[in-house]
Design an enzyme around this catalytic site. Sequence first.
Site, PDB file in Angstrom:
ATOM      1  CG  ASP A   1       1.691  62.230 -18.455  1.00 30.93           C
ATOM      2  OD1 ASP A   1       1.046  63.129 -19.016  1.00 30.93           O
ATOM      3  OD2 ASP A   1       2.055  62.285 -17.268  1.00 30.93           O
TER       4      ASP A   1
ATOM      5  CE1 TYR B   1       4.621  71.436 -22.357  1.00 31.36           C
ATOM      6  CE2 TYR B   1       4.311  73.752 -22.897  1.00 31.36           C
ATOM      7  CZ  TYR B   1       4.008  72.651 -22.113  1.00 31.36           C
ATOM      8  OH  TYR B   1       3.105  72.785 -21.100  1.00 31.36           O
TER       9      TYR B   1
ATOM     10  N   GLY C   1      16.532  60.253 -18.185  1.00 33.22           N
ATOM     11  CA  GLY C   1      15.762  60.698 -17.024  1.00 33.22           C
ATOM     12  C   GLY C   1      15.078  59.531 -16.351  1.00 33.22           C
TER      13      GLY C   1
ATOM     14  CB  THR D   1       0.283  68.744 -13.617  1.00 31.88           C
ATOM     15  OG1 THR D   1       1.567  68.806 -14.230  1.00 31.88           O
ATOM     16  CG2 THR D   1      -0.035  70.066 -12.950  1.00 31.88           C
TER      17      THR D   1
ATOM     18  CE  LYS E   1       1.884  64.452 -14.261  1.00 31.64           C
ATOM     19  NZ  LYS E   1       2.601  64.298 -15.526  1.00 31.64           N
TER      20      LYS E   1
ATOM     21  N   GLY F   1       7.854  68.744 -26.739  1.00 27.95           N
ATOM     22  CA  GLY F   1       6.781  67.998 -26.089  1.00 27.95           C
ATOM     23  C   GLY F   1       5.405  68.617 -26.179  1.00 27.95           C
TER      24      GLY F   1
ATOM     25  N   GLY G   1       9.232  61.163 -12.679  1.00 28.08           N
ATOM     26  CA  GLY G   1       7.846  60.786 -12.924  1.00 28.08           C
ATOM     27  C   GLY G   1       7.504  60.683 -14.399  1.00 28.08           C
ATOM     28  CB  ALA G   2       8.294  62.778 -17.340  1.00 26.47           C
TER      29      ALA G   2
ATOM     30  CB  SER H   1      -4.886  71.648 -18.851  1.00 23.70           C
ATOM     31  OG  SER H   1      -3.749  70.810 -18.882  1.00 23.70           O
TER      32      SER H   1
END
Length: 281
Positions: free
Chosen positions: A102, A216, A127, A62, A66, A237, A130-131, A17
């Site tokens: 996100d 990624y 999945g 992150t 979150k 990603g 959280g994502a 970031s």
Amino acid sequence: MSGRYAVIGHPIAHSRSPEIHAAFAEQFGIDLCYERRPAEPGAFAASAQAFFDAGGLGLNVTVPFKEEACSWVSQTSAGAAAARAVNTIVVGPEGTTGHNTDGPGLVADLTGGCGVALEGARILLLGAGGAAAGVLAPLLAQCPATLVLANRTEARAAALAGRFPGVQACRFSALEPGFDLVINATAIGLSGDQADFLRYLPDDLLADAFAYDMMYGPQASFGAFARAQGARDTADGLGMLVEQAAGAFTLWHGETPDTRLVIAALRDVVAPDPDRRSDHE
Ligand code: NAP
């Protein structure tokens, strides 16, 4: 004096970031200081409070904070409330507001960088962590024909799908081919072992689908698995990472950065992916 921004997480040393926000800031001649802010589990609230007390203007959040950040902020955006997770905090006269960029970041990368049409698409999301929670509402807002959620722990998929009318939960063993887009939001690749995908997914599930891995870097293994299974195209990603950062940047600075150059620059150092067409156009 430059404004202070940071990303908080545990671990945080790997975070890209700071360089992404520095590259965005350069596009607009904005002077900012963006740091990695490590915090031990249990120390999020104290660390976030100290950051804002010291004049911090914006915080990215992150793993694993979150969900905790969602309870900590003074108020949440509709997107963060639906996800029950916050990845971007903005401070203003009314206190702290939590957002979730996100999901919009994923949608921006899919429809922009990858050229995938989401309206009317048959989408499978793998999945239920959280994502996955963060992307369901933004995906639904694109009006897919179907949005199916599958997870190793079936009860988790059922509980998450139950929060989003229009999302169907399905067990891995009951999945059948016919999806236009399959998104990996599991942490399977972290073990670097594609065998877990083989264990859970039917052989022909990915045939002719676009396969998107939220992960990624060298640990991302879903793309190679998907290509071996006959996927029509794949992406990792990295684009989502840059697009979610762009969403945060816009919330903080009111400017919309050009993400393409930043994705291309990061691609060379983070995750060379010769099969991803969109970055080489
Ligand atoms: P999380 O909350 O810990 O959830 C992990 C998920 O992976 C759960 O659904 C879990 O299933 C599943 N899983 C883990 N190991 C598994 C295995 N061996 N076999 C089958 N399922 C397994 O993690 P998260 O925050 O959702 O993140 C998931 C991934 O998305 C991570 O790789 C993260 O880096 C990536 N991500 C990328 C971006 C981006 O900008 N590109 C943004 C957010 C997240 P159970 O429920 O059965 O445990």
